[in-house]
Design an enzyme around this catalytic site. Structure first.
Site, PDB file in Angstrom:
ATOM      1  N   ASP A  67      36.385  29.568  28.019  1.00 50.27           N
ATOM      2  CA  ASP A  67      34.985  29.705  27.640  1.00 50.27           C
ATOM      3  C   ASP A  67      34.807  30.195  26.204  1.00 50.27           C
ATOM      4  O   ASP A  67      35.781  30.578  25.540  1.00 50.27           O
ATOM      5  CB  ASP A  67      34.272  30.658  28.611  1.00 50.27           C
ATOM      6  CG  ASP A  67      35.128  31.878  28.985  1.00 50.27           C
ATOM      7  OD1 ASP A  67      36.065  32.202  28.230  1.00 50.27           O
ATOM      8  OD2 ASP A  67      34.854  32.502  30.022  1.00 50.27           O
ATOM      9  N   ASN A 134      31.012  41.165  38.600  1.00 45.75           N
ATOM     10  CA  ASN A 134      30.184  40.448  39.579  1.00 45.75           C
ATOM     11  C   ASN A 134      30.939  39.285  40.227  1.00 45.75           C
ATOM     12  O   ASN A 134      30.348  38.462  40.908  1.00 45.75           O
ATOM     13  CB  ASN A 134      28.906  39.930  38.901  1.00 45.75           C
ATOM     14  CG  ASN A 134      29.210  38.959  37.758  1.00 45.75           C
ATOM     15  OD1 ASN A 134      30.358  38.567  37.550  1.00 45.75           O
ATOM     16  ND2 ASN A 134      28.190  38.552  37.027  1.00 45.75           N
ATOM     17  N   HIS A 136      32.547  36.843  38.570  1.00 51.21           N
ATOM     18  CA  HIS A 136      32.596  35.597  37.798  1.00 51.21           C
ATOM     19  C   HIS A 136      34.018  35.265  37.359  1.00 51.21           C
ATOM     20  O   HIS A 136      34.855  36.152  37.195  1.00 51.21           O
ATOM     21  CB  HIS A 136      31.609  35.602  36.613  1.00 51.21           C
ATOM     22  CG  HIS A 136      32.001  36.431  35.433  1.00 51.21           C
ATOM     23  ND1 HIS A 136      31.087  37.070  34.628  1.00 51.21           N
ATOM     24  CD2 HIS A 136      33.207  36.724  34.876  1.00 51.21           C
ATOM     25  CE1 HIS A 136      31.709  37.701  33.659  1.00 51.21           C
ATOM     26  NE2 HIS A 136      33.001  37.512  33.782  1.00 51.21           N
ATOM     27  N   GLU A 141      28.913  32.218  36.455  1.00 51.17           N
ATOM     28  CA  GLU A 141      28.222  33.395  36.989  1.00 51.17           C
ATOM     29  C   GLU A 141      27.754  33.135  38.431  1.00 51.17           C
ATOM     30  O   GLU A 141      27.607  31.972  38.833  1.00 51.17           O
ATOM     31  CB  GLU A 141      26.996  33.702  36.109  1.00 51.17           C
ATOM     32  CG  GLU A 141      27.345  34.100  34.676  1.00 51.17           C
ATOM     33  CD  GLU A 141      27.769  35.557  34.538  1.00 51.17           C
ATOM     34  OE1 GLU A 141      28.461  36.093  35.437  1.00 51.17           O
ATOM     35  OE2 GLU A 141      27.423  36.166  33.513  1.00 51.17           O
TER      36      GLU A 141
HETATM   37  C1  F6R Z   1      36.977  35.458  29.474  1.00 49.78           C
HETATM   38  C2  F6R Z   1      36.570  35.157  30.847  1.00 49.78           C
HETATM   39  C3  F6R Z   1      35.912  36.197  31.690  1.00 49.78           C
HETATM   40  C4  F6R Z   1      36.713  37.494  31.765  1.00 49.78           C
HETATM   41  C5  F6R Z   1      36.003  38.521  32.635  1.00 49.78           C
HETATM   42  C6  F6R Z   1      36.757  39.816  32.713  1.00 49.78           C
HETATM   43  O1  F6R Z   1      37.606  34.335  28.909  1.00 49.78           O
HETATM   44  O2  F6R Z   1      36.766  34.073  31.275  1.00 49.78           O
HETATM   45  O3  F6R Z   1      35.739  35.700  32.983  1.00 49.78           O
HETATM   46  O4  F6R Z   1      37.980  37.217  32.288  1.00 49.78           O
HETATM   47  O5  F6R Z   1      34.720  38.745  32.139  1.00 49.78           O
HETATM   48  O6  F6R Z   1      36.806  40.410  31.459  1.00 49.78           O
HETATM   49  P1  F6R Z   1      37.759  41.664  31.182  1.00 49.78           P
HETATM   50  O7  F6R Z   1      39.138  41.207  31.367  1.00 49.78           O
HETATM   51  O8  F6R Z   1      37.476  42.035  29.752  1.00 49.78           O
HETATM   52  O9  F6R Z   1      37.364  42.703  32.150  1.00 49.78           O
END
Ligand code: F6R
Length: 243
Positions: A67, A134, A136, A141
């Protein structure tokens, strides 16, 4: 879906690096699916160490990231492209032309078309995922439905708050992002999700509490992946059990 409980984040990261290296050893031109954020930093650290020690060669691999924030080009310090350059790409021998990133500064429709064309021809061999508080994955989301293809998404308030730590102030966090959809994730040969920290306990608890695939808990799609492994450290595992 398999659960592995390790003693620490470092052990989880090492385990993931071994899984990635095993895939690259078997298939030199493997397609690696990559995530950003705090969760995969240890994985990239281990991969860089092993590259420096001559244990792994990335010269033929292809990469595709999950992403990117809308509006942030690769030179922007908070863009995921910049993150990847800092933590991984600039430290190993991956060829520039083998790196697939969403250009946040480009037109979303063009980025989406480019991504889906790539994924159609080059399914991911191994994909690392982090998980949002959450539930995701990528920036898929919680929603009424899952979206199959790459798409533009409105980030949840909760996600914006969680990611504000990387920005000067919360209002600087982009409100939208382009993310790979569920098709690219489900088509991956192997999916490895790494989770650490108590904020993830609720999502991990919900993921393992039943056999339901629920778009309101996006990570539950892992239940239909060919080979999905969830790696958590003991501290998180115990917190998730007590949820
Ligand atoms: C980022 C992504 C997100 C993160 C998630 C957790 O490329 O795909 O899904 O993996 O928001 O983020 P952290 O690891 O910073 O807690």
């Amino acid at each position: 879906m398999k659960l592995i409980v390790t003693e620490s984040y470092e052990e989880s990261s090492r385990l993931l690096a071994d899984m990635f290296e095993e895939v690259v050893a078997e298939k030199a031109d493997a397609v690696l699916g990559l995530a950003t954020g705090s969760s995969p930093i240890g994985l990239y650290r281990c991969l860089v160490q092993d590259f420096e020690a001559g244990k792994v060669d990335f010269s033929k691999v292809h990469t595709i990231n999950l992403d990117e924030y809308e509006g942030l080009g690769r030179s922007h310090e908070q863009s995921f492209g910049y993150f990847m350059d800092q933590h991984f790409f600039s430290r190993v021998n991956i060829k520039k032309e083998n790196i697939m990133l969403i250009d946040g500064a480009g037109k979303p429709e063009e980025q989406i078309r480019r991504y889906d064309e790539f994924l159609e021809k080059n399914p991911i061999d191994i994909l690392v995922l982090g998980i949002g508080n959450n539930g995701h994955i990528g920036f898929n989301e919680p929603d009424r439905v899952f979206q199959a293809g790459t798409h533009l998404v409105e980030l949840e308030e909760d996600t914006i708050k969680a990611n504000a730590r990387f920005f000067e102030k919360e209002s600087d966090v982009p409100k939208r992002a382009v993310t790979m959809g569920m098709k690219g994730i489900v088509n991956a040969g192997k999916v490895v999700l790494i989770a650490s920290g108590k904020a993830k306990a609720k999502a991990i608890h919900e993921l393992f509490q039943d056999d339901i695939i629920d778009p309101m808990l996006p990570c539950s799609i892992l239940k239909v992946c060919r080979e999905a492994v969830v790696v958590v450290d003991r501290e998180l595992y115990e917190q998730a059990e007590n949820e």
